[in-house]
Design a protein around this motif. Structure first.
Motif, PDB file in Angstrom:
ATOM      1  N   GLY A  63     -17.886  -7.369   7.928  1.00  0.00           N
ATOM      2  CA  GLY A  63     -17.577  -8.103   6.564  1.00  0.00           C
ATOM      3  C   GLY A  63     -18.026  -7.510   5.457  1.00  0.00           C
ATOM      4  O   GLY A  63     -17.645  -7.833   4.443  1.00  0.00           O
ATOM      5  N   ASP A  64     -18.882  -6.434   5.552  1.00  0.00           N
ATOM      6  CA  ASP A  64     -19.252  -5.624   4.546  1.00  0.00           C
ATOM      7  C   ASP A  64     -17.860  -4.903   3.892  1.00  0.00           C
ATOM      8  O   ASP A  64     -16.980  -4.615   4.614  1.00  0.00           O
ATOM      9  N   ILE A  65     -18.050  -4.750   2.470  1.00  0.00           N
ATOM     10  CA  ILE A  65     -16.914  -4.137   2.067  1.00  0.00           C
ATOM     11  C   ILE A  65     -17.558  -2.638   1.175  1.00  0.00           C
ATOM     12  O   ILE A  65     -18.509  -2.737   0.712  1.00  0.00           O
ATOM     13  N   VAL A  66     -16.806  -1.387   1.883  1.00  0.00           N
ATOM     14  CA  VAL A  66     -17.344  -0.407   1.487  1.00  0.00           C
ATOM     15  C   VAL A  66     -16.557   0.299   0.330  1.00  0.00           C
ATOM     16  O   VAL A  66     -15.393   0.264   0.475  1.00  0.00           O
ATOM     17  N   VAL A  67     -17.357   0.529  -1.010  1.00  0.00           N
ATOM     18  CA  VAL A  67     -16.490   1.153  -1.976  1.00  0.00           C
ATOM     19  C   VAL A  67     -16.675   2.559  -2.027  1.00  0.00           C
ATOM     20  O   VAL A  67     -17.699   3.281  -1.986  1.00  0.00           O
ATOM     21  N   VAL A  68     -15.537   3.419  -1.758  1.00  0.00           N
ATOM     22  CA  VAL A  68     -15.235   4.952  -1.413  1.00  0.00           C
ATOM     23  C   VAL A  68     -14.736   5.379  -2.603  1.00  0.00           C
ATOM     24  O   VAL A  68     -13.649   4.917  -3.020  1.00  0.00           O
ATOM     25  N   VAL A  69     -15.196   6.605  -3.060  1.00  0.00           N
ATOM     26  CA  VAL A  69     -14.620   7.249  -4.142  1.00  0.00           C
ATOM     27  C   VAL A  69     -14.310   8.799  -3.633  1.00  0.00           C
ATOM     28  O   VAL A  69     -14.894   9.315  -2.777  1.00  0.00           O
ATOM     29  N   GLY A  70     -12.983   9.112  -3.932  1.00  0.00           N
ATOM     30  CA  GLY A  70     -12.558  10.431  -3.635  1.00  0.00           C
ATOM     31  C   GLY A  70     -11.005  10.739  -3.923  1.00  0.00           C
ATOM     32  O   GLY A  70     -10.568   9.957  -4.861  1.00  0.00           O
ATOM     33  N   SER A  71     -10.512  11.834  -3.252  1.00  0.00           N
ATOM     34  CA  SER A  71      -9.008  12.100  -3.423  1.00  0.00           C
ATOM     35  C   SER A  71      -8.346  11.088  -2.638  1.00  0.00           C
ATOM     36  O   SER A  71      -8.950  10.510  -1.826  1.00  0.00           O
ATOM     37  N   ALA A  72      -6.987  10.931  -2.765  1.00  0.00           N
ATOM     38  CA  ALA A  72      -6.360   9.901  -2.188  1.00  0.00           C
ATOM     39  C   ALA A  72      -6.394  10.300  -0.922  1.00  0.00           C
ATOM     40  O   ALA A  72      -6.434   9.141   0.097  1.00  0.00           O
ATOM     41  N   ASP A  73      -6.262  11.467  -0.372  1.00  0.00           N
ATOM     42  CA  ASP A  73      -6.039  11.809   1.250  1.00  0.00           C
ATOM     43  C   ASP A  73      -7.481  11.280   1.881  1.00  0.00           C
ATOM     44  O   ASP A  73      -7.540  10.591   2.882  1.00  0.00           O
ATOM     45  N   SER A  74      -8.587  11.739   1.032  1.00  0.00           N
ATOM     46  CA  SER A  74     -10.068  11.705   1.688  1.00  0.00           C
ATOM     47  C   SER A  74     -10.322  10.384   1.917  1.00  0.00           C
ATOM     48  O   SER A  74     -10.781   9.732   2.846  1.00  0.00           O
ATOM     49  N   THR A  75      -9.854   9.403   0.871  1.00  0.00           N
ATOM     50  CA  THR A  75     -10.586   7.887   0.653  1.00  0.00           C
ATOM     51  C   THR A  75      -9.717   7.240   1.918  1.00  0.00           C
ATOM     52  O   THR A  75     -10.098   6.650   2.601  1.00  0.00           O
ATOM     53  N   ALA A  76      -8.262   7.684   2.119  1.00  0.00           N
ATOM     54  CA  ALA A  76      -7.595   7.244   3.311  1.00  0.00           C
ATOM     55  C   ALA A  76      -8.150   7.534   4.653  1.00  0.00           C
ATOM     56  O   ALA A  76      -8.400   6.538   5.304  1.00  0.00           O
ATOM     57  N   GLU A  77      -8.665   8.567   4.897  1.00  0.00           N
ATOM     58  CA  GLU A  77      -9.400   9.057   5.993  1.00  0.00           C
ATOM     59  C   GLU A  77     -10.527   8.189   6.404  1.00  0.00           C
ATOM     60  O   GLU A  77     -10.906   7.822   7.565  1.00  0.00           O
ATOM     61  N   VAL A  78     -11.408   8.019   5.071  1.00  0.00           N
ATOM     62  CA  VAL A  78     -12.562   7.168   5.357  1.00  0.00           C
ATOM     63  C   VAL A  78     -12.343   5.867   5.874  1.00  0.00           C
ATOM     64  O   VAL A  78     -12.968   5.348   7.112  1.00  0.00           O
ATOM     65  N   GLY A  79     -10.910   5.281   5.630  1.00  0.00           N
ATOM     66  CA  GLY A  79     -10.430   3.975   6.189  1.00  0.00           C
ATOM     67  C   GLY A  79     -10.282   4.032   7.555  1.00  0.00           C
ATOM     68  O   GLY A  79     -10.885   3.155   8.412  1.00  0.00           O
ATOM     69  N   ASP A  80      -9.680   5.239   8.161  1.00  0.00           N
ATOM     70  CA  ASP A  80      -9.513   5.304   9.473  1.00  0.00           C
ATOM     71  C   ASP A  80     -10.810   5.453  10.206  1.00  0.00           C
ATOM     72  O   ASP A  80     -10.940   4.925  11.247  1.00  0.00           O
TER      73      ASP A  80
END
Lengths: 160, 386
Positions: free
Chosen positions: A138-155
């Motif tokens: 339920g935590d929401i992680v706020v992540v900053v970076g390039s479009a590709d790298s932030t999408a990777e974090v989601g995965d």
């Protein structure tokens, strides 16, 4: 939006404004440090139909509850202004392999070059969390970076 | 019995009695002031239980009570607030003064009590009890209401008017000739102006002198300063009460809050003694003959206060229900009306003035807060239909 300030001689100060939907709300700051949250009546806009007394701790809690999502929104806005930089809010699903584990285990920065800048939990913002910050479902992680790298974090957060 | 023993017995019984009455008032949700007055009537000359020896002691306590009442009132405001309220609300304040001083003054003239008593009675009907009104506003949850700043600034205006009125009354009551009276009033007004200017310009220096991290030191300094200035003011015919009020105004900020918190219990004790003392001086058998006049005066001056509040609130752009609330909040009379009547009685005004003022304040101090409580549901109904 205009916040009106009125002096209450002998008592303190009152701030009030009208919301977009036409309701009037205000805060009375007593000199003693007490705060009253007042909501004005629909029928009689001059009458405070509810006045909730708040002590310091309660006022702080209310500020955090109301303020936290706003901070994230402002953060997003700031990043949107920098070209090529994306900020995402990624919820931690209960099925994530990193639930109940320190955030450092995901090695997000090493693997993607994106940064986790904040965690929002129960409406509260934990800015710049360290690697030992334990993630909960339920935590929401706020992540900053390039479009590709932030999408990777989601995965990574979803599947490992 | 030994003198001290009797003094303690009587004074203790009076205070204990007041405590019990205060508890009753609290339960009934009314101001304790009318009950204190009734207690005084019972213990005084012609009452059921006349006091033997403690009356002199109580009379000094009453004087201190007045000083503390005015000192804490002054502490609630700072000089900036007074000046800005004076600028913003002068017109409503003057309407308040004219409308509400008139009933008392006219009645005194009709009764043939003469111009000096008329001046005193004008004060008796003019001043709203800021203490009772503040309590009504807070009890009914009206502090957040939009008409409340209007009500509060009228109260501030009244208190400032008192600072000018009391010296004039004191000088007039002293029965001075026109010339020496004019000089006394001149000195009084000059003193008030000078102290206000000092408070505005050099308030920080006074605060630096008085301020102390130790409560005991702070209490002694504030009370000492207030009594000293009150004494000087009394000597200059300015009235001790005004001196204390000005000391309160000169102190502001955190220091004023601390001092207020420290003084509150002391003020409550001596103010209660003051109300009892006024009752003591009043012969209860004299009240009945003036009761009808007092009731009529109460009714008229209730209507004039209502009109004042409605006028001031309408000027501030408040709707109908809010205007009526502003009016009703201003109805209660209390401490200062008694202070004024007390000054007149002490100076030997008409013998009926004391009983009339007592009956008048009894009615409005008790009925004012009740009226506000009763009309609240009525206002809600009106607002819903509109």
């Amino acid at each position: 939006m205009e916040v009106e300030q009125t002096a209450l001689p002998g008592i303190g100060l009152r701030h009030e404004f009208t919301t977009h939907s036409g309701r009037r709300i205000g805060v009375i700051s007593h000199r003693t440090g007490r705060r009253d949250l007042v909501i004005y009546s629909k029928d009689d806009p001059d009458r405070a139909c509810e006045a909730v007394k708040l002590n310091d701790e309660e006022a702080d809690a209310l500020v955090e509850l109301l303020g936290a999502p706003r901070i994230v929104a402002r953060l997003n806005q700031a990043h949107a202004e920098v070209e090529g930089l994306v900020s995402l809010q990624l919820p931690i699903p209960a099925t994530s392999p990193y639930v109940n584990r320190p955030m450092g285990d995901a090695r997000v920065r090493t693997r993607t070059n994106a940064s986790i800048v904040a965690i929002v939990r129960n409406g509260q913002v934990y800015a710049s969390p360290g690697p030992d910050f334990v993630l909960l479902p339920g935590d929401i992680v706020v992540v900053v970076g390039s479009a590709d790298s932030t999408a990777e974090v989601g995965d990574i957060l979803a599947e490992g | 019995m030994h003198h001290t023993a009797i003094l303690f017995l009587e004074f203790g019984a009076v205070l204990l009695g007041l405590g019990v009455l205060g508890a009753l008032a609290l339960r009934a949700g009314i101001s304790a002031i009318p009950l204190y007055l009734i207690a005084g009537l019972a213990f005084g000359t012609g009452g059921v239980l006349p006091l033997a020896t403690s009356e002199e002691f109580i009379s000094i306590g009453a004087e201190i009570g007045v000083v503390l009442l005015l000192l804490t009132l002054g502490l609630e405001y700072n000089a900036d607030e007074l000046v800005s309220s004076l600028k913003g609300n002068a017109r409503a304040g003057i309407v308040d003064l004219v409308l509400n001083a008139a009933p008392g003054a006219i009645l005194a003239l009709l009764l043939g009590w003469g111009p000096v008593a008329a001046l005193a009675m004008a004060g008796v009907t003019y001043a709203t009890s800021s203490g009772i009104t503040a309590k009504v506003l807070s009890d009914l949850g009206w502090i957040g209401n939009r008409e409340t700043p209007t009500v509060l600034s009228l109260l501030v205006f009244e208190d400032l008017t008192m600072a000018v009125y009391l010296p004039i009354l004191t000088a007039t009551l002293a029965g001075l000739s026109l010339l020496s009276g004019a000089i006394a009033v001149g000195i009084a007004l000059a003193t008030v102006t000078v102290v206000l200017l000092i408070a505005l310009r050099f308030g920080k220096w006074i605060e630096a002198f008085v301020s102390s991290p130790n409560n005991e030191v702070l209490l002694l300094k504030v009370v000492g300063l207030a009594l000293l200035v009150a004494g000087i003011a009394q000597q200059l015919q300015v009235s001790a009460a005004v001196g204390a009020f000005l000391v309160g105004i000169a102190l502001s900020g955190q220091l004023a809050h601390d001092a207020q918190a420290l003084l509150a219990p002391l003020r409550d004790l001596f103010a209660a003694v003051f109300f009892v003392f006024f009752g003591l001086q009043t012969d209860p058998t004299k009240i009945l003959p003036v009761a009808a006049i007092a009731a009529a005066l109460a009714l008229v001056s209730m209507l004039t206060k209502l009109a004042t509040g409605m006028y001031a609130a309408r000027r501030a752009g408040i709707s109908k229900a809010g205007q009526a609330r502003a009016g009703i909040a201003l109805v209660p009379r209390g401490e200062f009306n008694i202070v004024i009547a007390g000054l007149a009685v002490a100076a030997g005004a008409h013998p009926d003035l004391g009983p009339l003022a007592a009956a008048y304040v009894l009615i409005l101090a008790a009925f004012g807060p009740l009226a506000a409580k009763l009309v609240q549901p009525l206002f809600e109904a009106i607002a819903k239909r509109a």
